[in-house]
Design a protein around this motif. Structure first.
Motif, mmCIF file in Angstrom:
data_model
loop_
_atom_site.group_PDB
_atom_site.id
_atom_site.type_symbol
_atom_site.label_atom_id
_atom_site.label_comp_id
_atom_site.label_asym_id
_atom_site.label_seq_id
_atom_site.Cartn_x
_atom_site.Cartn_y
_atom_site.Cartn_z
ATOM 1 N N ALA A 186 38.676 17.473 16.007
ATOM 2 C CA ALA A 186 37.655 17.218 15.540
ATOM 3 C C ALA A 186 37.432 17.690 13.919
ATOM 4 O O ALA A 186 36.497 17.030 13.011
ATOM 5 C CB ALA A 186 36.108 17.751 16.240
ATOM 6 N N THR A 187 37.833 18.653 13.624
ATOM 7 C CA THR A 187 37.628 19.263 12.307
ATOM 8 C C THR A 187 38.724 18.640 11.528
ATOM 9 O O THR A 187 38.390 18.047 10.396
ATOM 10 C CB THR A 187 38.050 20.740 12.234
ATOM 11 O OG1 THR A 187 37.342 21.376 12.967
ATOM 12 C CG2 THR A 187 38.137 21.365 10.835
ATOM 13 N N VAL A 191 35.770 15.628 10.191
ATOM 14 C CA VAL A 191 34.735 16.273 9.538
ATOM 15 C C VAL A 191 34.037 15.197 8.529
ATOM 16 O O VAL A 191 32.835 15.587 8.578
ATOM 17 C CB VAL A 191 35.217 17.666 8.878
ATOM 18 C CG1 VAL A 191 36.327 17.208 7.725
ATOM 19 C CG2 VAL A 191 33.911 18.392 8.420
ATOM 20 N N TYR A 194 31.284 13.164 10.141
ATOM 21 C CA TYR A 194 30.138 13.848 10.553
ATOM 22 C C TYR A 194 29.260 14.339 9.397
ATOM 23 O O TYR A 194 28.162 14.226 9.605
ATOM 24 C CB TYR A 194 30.427 15.234 11.362
ATOM 25 C CG TYR A 194 31.230 15.282 12.602
ATOM 26 C CD1 TYR A 194 30.843 14.482 13.740
ATOM 27 C CD2 TYR A 194 32.439 15.954 12.725
ATOM 28 C CE1 TYR A 194 31.548 14.305 14.752
ATOM 29 C CE2 TYR A 194 33.134 15.843 13.818
ATOM 30 C CZ TYR A 194 32.718 15.067 14.782
ATOM 31 O OH TYR A 194 33.573 15.111 15.794
ATOM 32 N N VAL A 296 31.376 20.921 13.317
ATOM 33 C CA VAL A 296 32.988 21.036 13.956
ATOM 34 C C VAL A 296 33.134 22.585 14.511
ATOM 35 O O VAL A 296 34.056 22.631 15.350
ATOM 36 C CB VAL A 296 33.863 20.700 12.748
ATOM 37 C CG1 VAL A 296 33.825 19.264 12.442
ATOM 38 C CG2 VAL A 296 33.664 21.397 11.632
ATOM 39 N N ARG A 300 34.264 23.244 18.341
ATOM 40 C CA ARG A 300 35.205 24.331 18.618
ATOM 41 C C ARG A 300 35.050 25.125 19.901
ATOM 42 O O ARG A 300 35.881 25.539 20.501
ATOM 43 C CB ARG A 300 36.090 24.809 17.295
ATOM 44 C CG ARG A 300 37.116 25.428 17.249
ATOM 45 C CD ARG A 300 37.729 26.082 15.977
ATOM 46 N NE ARG A 300 37.342 24.903 15.048
ATOM 47 C CZ ARG A 300 36.743 25.319 13.801
ATOM 48 N NH1 ARG A 300 36.129 26.424 13.651
ATOM 49 N NH2 ARG A 300 36.507 24.478 12.950
#
Length: 321
Positions: A186-187, A191, A194, A296, A300
């Motif tokens: 996701a990071t 990112v 988002y 993010v 996590r």
């Protein structure tokens, strides 16, 4: 006037875009650091730049250079692995330079808090490359949404974000496959999406993570003006068959109320546009980067709930969830 730049991280995918941006904005790359020496790409832009594989020698050069030339390196561009961004930004600020950092700016919100203090101490700025904010299609979407919300402040949008970018076995051997270094999928690949969503549709009110595997992350966000289902993956198997049939290994889709937002093109000059904005004093700083970093970081640490509630339909492609 021509500005002097240093670059940390030159062997990766994104560094040439920074070299190109420095060149196209009429500036000079003075010094480059990368522990890998497969950086012949430098010759295409700045063959006279000094090159270092050891941070200590690079640090010494940056410190000595302004003393001998009576002019500082004004900007340090940072394209190093994600987990090193925070340290390299600190180096730039302490060296009397502004920092221009690739996304993600840092891995956690508290890193932003500390950098905010160092900005205040040094009088220097940190800029994040958030190039989707400069993409013509995304700018047009923001303007449309702002206009619609002005007429109807209660309006809510329904959004599906799907991004699959296939990666081979190397990915999980490299730092990108180590969550402590990349921040996770996701990071690493999400990112900037988002950032774009919160920039247009407002702050996060709720975040739910439906699944987290080494190959895919998925969840939902309730924003001030939108409900978002998102799915991110580096696994080729999850790409739609019609996309595979075209020989493509990447699939990107954003729908707003069922309407596809076309933004597959227009990326080639966005780093140069980002540099132009930064050099004009209009770059995106620490606080602009904060919302996406908060998202993010929370993803996590979140415990996945599985395929319940409003999950992204691509979650059905993922085994053993």
């Amino acid at each position: 006037m021509k500005k002097n730049f240093a670059l940390i991280g030159a062997a990766g995918y994104i560094a040439p875009r920074h070299m190109k941006a420095i060149k196209e904005t009429g500036n000079e790359l003075v010094a480059v650091l990368d522990r890998c020496d497969s950086v012949g790409i430098i010759d295409s832009y700045f063959p006279n730049a000094d090159f270092f594989v050891e941070f200590e020698r690079f640090d010494r050069f940056v410190d000595k250079w302004h003393r001998e030339h009576e002019k500082r390196i004004e900007y340090v561009s940072i394209c190093s692995p994600n987990y090193l961004h925070d340290a390299h930004i600190r180096f730039a600020l302490r060296s009397g330079a502004d920092a221009i950092c690739e996304k993600p700016l840092v891995l956690n919100p508290w890193n932003i808090d500390a950098l905010d203090v160092i900005e205040e101490e040094t009088g220097k700025r940190v800029y994040n490359i958030l190039q989707l904010r400069l993409h013509p299609s995304i700018v047009a979407l923001k303007e449309r949404v702002a206009s619609e919300l002005k007429r109807n402040p209660q309006k809510r949008y329904t959004i599906d974000l799907t991004y699959l970018t296939s990666r081979g076995k190397w990915y999980f051997i490299s730092w990108k496959g180590d969550e402590s270094k990349s921040g996770g999928i996701a990071t690493n690949i999400g990112v900037h999406f988002y950032d774009m969503l919160t920039w247009i549709f407002g702050k996060v009110e709720e975040s739910v993570v439906h699944l987290k595997t080494p190959y895919a992350n998925a969840g939902s966000l309730r924003l001030a003006h939108a409900d978002v289902r998102w799915f991110l993956s580096v696994k080729y198997d999850y790409i739609p068959e019609e996309v595979k049939a075209k020989g493509q290994r990447t699939y990107r889709s954003i729908t707003v109320d069922g309407e596809e937002i076309e933004f597959s093109g227009g990326f080639t000059d966005l780093h140069t546009r980002s540099y132009e904005e930064i050099l004009a004093g209009r770059g995106f700083g620490l606080q602009e980067a904060r919302p996406s970093i908060e998202i993010v970081s929370s993803i996590r640490s979140a415990k996945p709930v599985g395929r319940v509630g409003e999950y992204h339909p691509f979650c059905r492609k993922v085994e053993n969830v």
